[in-house]
Design a protein around this motif. Structure first.
Motif, PDB file in Angstrom:
ATOM      1  N   GLU A  55       0.780  -1.216  -0.169  1.00  0.00           N
ATOM      2  CA  GLU A  55      -0.122  -0.047  -0.109  1.00  0.00           C
ATOM      3  C   GLU A  55       0.834   1.227  -0.011  1.00  0.00           C
ATOM      4  OE1 GLU A  55      -3.207  -0.242   2.902  1.00  0.00           O
ATOM      5  OE2 GLU A  55      -3.510   2.118   2.975  1.00  0.00           O
ATOM      6  N   ASN A  56       1.837   1.306   0.795  1.00  0.00           N
ATOM      7  CA  ASN A  56       2.669   2.664   0.810  1.00  0.00           C
ATOM      8  C   ASN A  56       3.810   2.684  -0.263  1.00  0.00           C
ATOM      9  OD1 ASN A  56       1.370   2.764   3.338  1.00  0.00           O
ATOM     10  ND2 ASN A  56       3.162   2.460   4.751  1.00  0.00           N
ATOM     11  N   SER A  87       3.324   1.185  -3.717  1.00  0.00           N
ATOM     12  CA  SER A  87       2.776   1.070  -4.648  1.00  0.00           C
ATOM     13  C   SER A  87       2.122   2.351  -5.584  1.00  0.00           C
ATOM     14  CB  SER A  87       1.757  -0.034  -4.872  1.00  0.00           C
ATOM     15  OG  SER A  87       0.550   0.522  -4.083  1.00  0.00           O
ATOM     16  N   GLY A  88       1.748   3.166  -4.468  1.00  0.00           N
ATOM     17  CA  GLY A  88       1.078   4.483  -4.948  1.00  0.00           C
ATOM     18  C   GLY A  88       2.151   5.470  -5.685  1.00  0.00           C
ATOM     19  N   GLY A  94      -1.846  -3.835  -6.525  1.00  0.00           N
ATOM     20  CA  GLY A  94      -0.431  -3.378  -6.663  1.00  0.00           C
ATOM     21  C   GLY A  94       0.552  -4.172  -6.375  1.00  0.00           C
TER      22      GLY A  94
END
Lengths: 435, 424
Positions: free
Chosen positions: A262-263, A265-266, A297
């Motif tokens: 989450e941290n 892939s963005g 992701g």
């Protein structure tokens, strides 16, 4: 009418295709189907002969059994997973040598997860100990709040006795010292990135060890990348999951992976690539994540993750940058971690530093160091771990250098433990050369 | 565009290594890229040049038989001098660890199937076992090592008409290993001379093994073991056994994993390292980049992404059907990296002979090359100006039947590497 007379249609999903992906065979199923991978195994036993555990342990049946054979047994007659899977150290060397690309480590990870879930007593000493070792980060986070006190307490004989007798953590090893300032504390104190760039951007996956124990490695990475004009960011992150895979704690690993994916892939859409200084961390993000988990992701993260020096070699003229550099005379005994080998990175430090003025570097050979993360910390595995490492110790003593070099934090613990040598990370030498 | 070398060799077996060394000798900067461990792990470590040309043989002098080979055979293209140059380079690399360079004639080396193989170079470790030698022989096997049956070996040798007395003995290895112990386990115990309990006392594994064999000697002049007498310290292991036993000791090459093959791999690796050849192993080459008929780079699949490796000259030495440099499915045979032309019948039932030991077309499948080892397309024109091939990926020979695989790797490797190096 036999299949041989009427060749199956190429589009038949039950026929292994060249671009076969184990998780995609039956897209509707929740569980992975590893059958086509198992069918690729033609029992050549190359994996068994490359397995460092089987080499020293007569009782360990080897990777071929742990992977394809165990998989078949289990499906044919509903057999339980065999307990010997816990003796696999997850070095992944079997993956590296298999001429048929059987996904052995994926099979082992899956089997180990199932064994721990279904067959291990959750209140047993072994489970509790493994869970603590696998979740090193939790311990490290607490310990590093009061590093000096922790270092003192962990070094006490009574602590070691407790660890060995009650937990089953060997008293033979010295606990790695916690740094008085973590990498993240240093990062915050310096005010984050010192270089801003629109087109050269990396997100640093520092992992636990360079944060809590060897922040000098993390600092070296930041300085080297900034020297090349990169904007470095350091997202909030958890453990890469490597120690959790190795202990069959797949749920813990999935939680950590979820946060990491989450941290990170963005950032990819904003042009960031991910770099790691630990080869097990980069291995995990590149290979184990997409093999084991289905998260949004995850493929993106996998495809954009690099080991730090690998990244520079691909994107920068690292050789050119060092062509006129020199460092004060120093010589190294270099050990390539198994997880570097599996990524094809086992020769890059030797290749680069061989050309650097002032540096003597010698590859101490292809043996495994034997510690394999948490493996060599277990009381019942300690002897085995040292037996595996013997060849490396010997080669280190024969090498000209009296300082060791490796990318992997636990390999470096083992190198230090077995030889008394100080160990450096290639990034530290790179930093010195570029200064 | 940072990963760049003059010459890039794809494949880390015998052909790739020799091509890389030849290119480096020509002064080029060379990188060798290989994927999985090479087929040397399966190889006997014997270097055959030619034993059974066109199904006839064995021949005593391989060079005399060259003219009988077809025009499209790799030897016919590379020429006799290339074979000799390849062997010279091989002799240089292996120094004292191989024998056979004193003569053009084939040596006859016993195999673990009990056959006798005509070969041009053989490891020092096998030297005392030559079948042309008239000394009496004991072949020793171990009960827990099921791949090697000493009695079968000796009976087959006898049936082959060897000019000496031969006996086989199946013994228990002095240390009790598990029933299906790996050969590496035996080799390591001897390599490290592990202390084991033997006859009520603690002795080194080498001495214990010698003492186990001694009562079976009964006057024989040499003893053959399966090739697991040590790894890194193999010479020492053999010498220790000889001094304990008082007779010559030799190894008979075995199936995979093969120590003679692994030791050869180590020797080649050391030579490549000394020559400054860069090695990137562990990831497959999957694609290429070209500008017209000029290759620019190959793409290495580094875990789900492609990384370009640039070079001016390329050598394809990825192996044949076993090494997977040639691939097949139910409809066709292909060379998977460059999609080079691989001639083969369109009906797959014509790819093989119904007789298991017959003349199988599939054994000859491979890319087509010219006399400089340049890879040709279906119109006999170079597919790329700067792509050459060497070793089992080159078609036109049945290396297994002819006993010519190693020689072909050496000869084509030397030509491809030398020409690539000279083009820089």
């Amino acid at each position: 009418m036999s299949d041989a007379e009427h060749p199956a249609d190429e589009s038949n999903p039950n026929v292994a295709q060249d671009d076969f992906e184990p998780v995609q065979v039956f897209p509707e199923a929740d569980e992975m189907d590893l059958r086509p991978g198992a069918d690729n195994c033609y029992k050549c036993t190359t994996c068994d002969s490359a397995c460092p555990v089987a080499e020293v342990d007569d009782e360990f049946p080897g990777p071929k059994f742990q992977g394809p054979e165990q998989w078949r047994l289990k499906r044919k007659s509903d057999e339980d997973i065999d307990a010997s899977v816990m003796d696999c150290s997850n070095c992944m060397r079997c993956d590296d040598v298999c001429p048929s690309s059987v996904p052995l480590s994926q099979m082992h990870n899956t089997a180990r997860g199932e064994f721990v879930d279904e067959r291990m007593e959750k209140l047993s000493r072994e489970y509790v100990r493994n869970r603590i070792l696998a979740n090193y980060r939790t311990m490290a986070e607490l310990g590093s709040k009061v590093p000096r006190l922790t270092n003192f307490v962990m070094g006490l004989g009574v602590t070691k006795l407790f660890n060995e007798k009650v937990l089953g953590v060997t008293s033979e090893r010295e606990f790695p010292e916690f740094a008085t300032q973590t990498f993240r504390e240093w990062w915050d104190e310096r005010g984050g990135p010192q270089v801003r760039s629109e087109d050269k951007r990396v997100a640093y996956f520092h992992g636990c060890y360079s944060n809590y124990n060897t922040p000098e490695v993390g600092k070296a990475l930041v300085r080297v990348f900034e020297e090349f004009g990169y904007e470095v960011v350091v997202p909030v992150q958890r453990c890469s999951g490597t120690p959790m895979f190795a202990n069959g704690m797949l749920n813990d690993a999935k939680r950590a992976a979820g946060i990491n994916v989450e941290n990170f892939s963005g950032l990819i859409a904003d042009g960031y690539d991910i770099v790691a200084s630990c080869t097990s961390c980069s291995m995990s993000l590149k290979q184990e994540y997409p093999e084991l988990f289905d998260l949004d992701g995850i493929e993106d993260v996998s495809a954009h993750t690099y080991e730090a020096m690998e990244y520079l070699r691909i994107h920068e003229d690292l050789e050119g940058a060092l062509a006129d550099s020199s460092v004060p005379e120093q010589s190294y005994a270099y050990h390539a971690p198994c997880h570097a080998r599996n990524q094809g990175l086992d020769r890059q430090a030797v290749e680069l530093f061989r050309e650097l003025d002032g540096v003597e570097i010698e590859d101490v050979g292809p043996s495994c160091s034997g510690i394999s993360g948490t493996y060599g910390w277990k009381e019942e595995k300690y002897e085995k771990s040292m037996k595996i490492g013997e060849e490396m110790f010997e080669h280190m003593h024969h090498a000209a250098g009296e300082v060791g070099m490796t990318e992997c934090p636990t390999c470096s613990m083992q190198m230090e433990h077995g030889t008394g040598y100080e160990i450096r990370h290639p990034l530290q030498v790179l930093e010195e050369a570029m200064a | 565009m940072p990963i760049r070398d003059d010459v890039l060799v794809v494949g880390g077996g015998l052909a790739g290594s020799i091509a890389a060394l030849s290119a480096a000798e020509a002064g080029a900067s060379v990188r060798l890229v290989s994927y999985k461990k090479s087929t040397l792990r399966f190889a006997s470590g014997l270097i055959d040049v030619l034993g059974y040309p066109n199904g006839d043989g064995p021949v005593s002098n391989p060079y005399d038989a060259l003219s009988s080979l077809p025009d499209d055979h790799p030897y016919s293209l590379a020429g006799e001098q290339a074979i000799r140059d390849g062997l010279d380079l091989f002799d240089e690399v292996t120094a004292d660890s191989y024998r056979g360079s004193h003569t053009d004639a084939n040596a006859l080396v016993p195999t673990y199937g009990g056959t006798v193989k005509p070969t041009a170079r053989y490891p020092e470790a096998s030297a005392a076992g030559l079948a042309s030698d008239a000394r009496s022989m004991l072949v020793v096997g171990f009960r827990s090592l099921t791949d090697f049956d000493a009695r079968l070996v000796s009976e087959h040798l006898e049936a082959a008409g060897v000019p000496f007395e031969v006996r086989g003995a199946e013994l228990s290895f002095p240390e009790e290993f598990r029933a299906d112990a790996k050969v590496t386990r035996f080799a390591n115990a001897l390599d490290r001379d592990e202390e084991i309990r033997f006859a009520g006392r603690s002795v080194g594994a080498r001495e214990a093994l010698a003492e186990t064999v001694k009562p079976r000697l009964k006057g024989v002049e040499r003893v053959g073991f399966p090739s697991l007498l040590g790894d890194e310290h193999a010479d020492e292991v053999r010498a220790d056994l000889e001094s304990h036993l008082g007779v010559d000791v030799f190894e008979i090459p075995m199936g995979p994993p093969s120590f003679p093959g692994l030791r050869l791999e180590d020797a080649l690796f050391a030579a490549l390292d000394d020559a400054g050849v860069r090695m990137s192993t562990g990831n497959p080459v999957v694609d290429y980049e070209a500008d017209g008929d000029e290759l620019q780079a190959v793409h290495v699949d580094q875990k789900r992404r492609k990384v370009p490796y640039h070079a001016d000259e390329f050598v394809l030495a990825a192996g044949g059907l076993v090494g997977k440099g040639i691939d097949s499915n139910r409809s066709r045979v292909r060379e998977p990296i460059f999609e080079s032309y691989v001639p083969h019948p369109s009906d797959r039932y014509d790819w093989f002979d119904t007789d298991a030991f017959g003349d199988h077309p599939f054994a000859r499948f491979g890319v087509v090359v010219d006399d400089e080892m340049r890879v040709l397309d279906r119109n006999d024109a170079p597919q790329f100006a700067n792509l050459r091939a060497a070793g089992a990926v080159v078609g036109g020979a049945d290396g297994a039947a002819e006993k010519s695989s190693s020689g072909i790797s050496l000869a084509t490797g030397v030509v491809a590497g030398r020409e690539a190096g000279a083009s820089i």
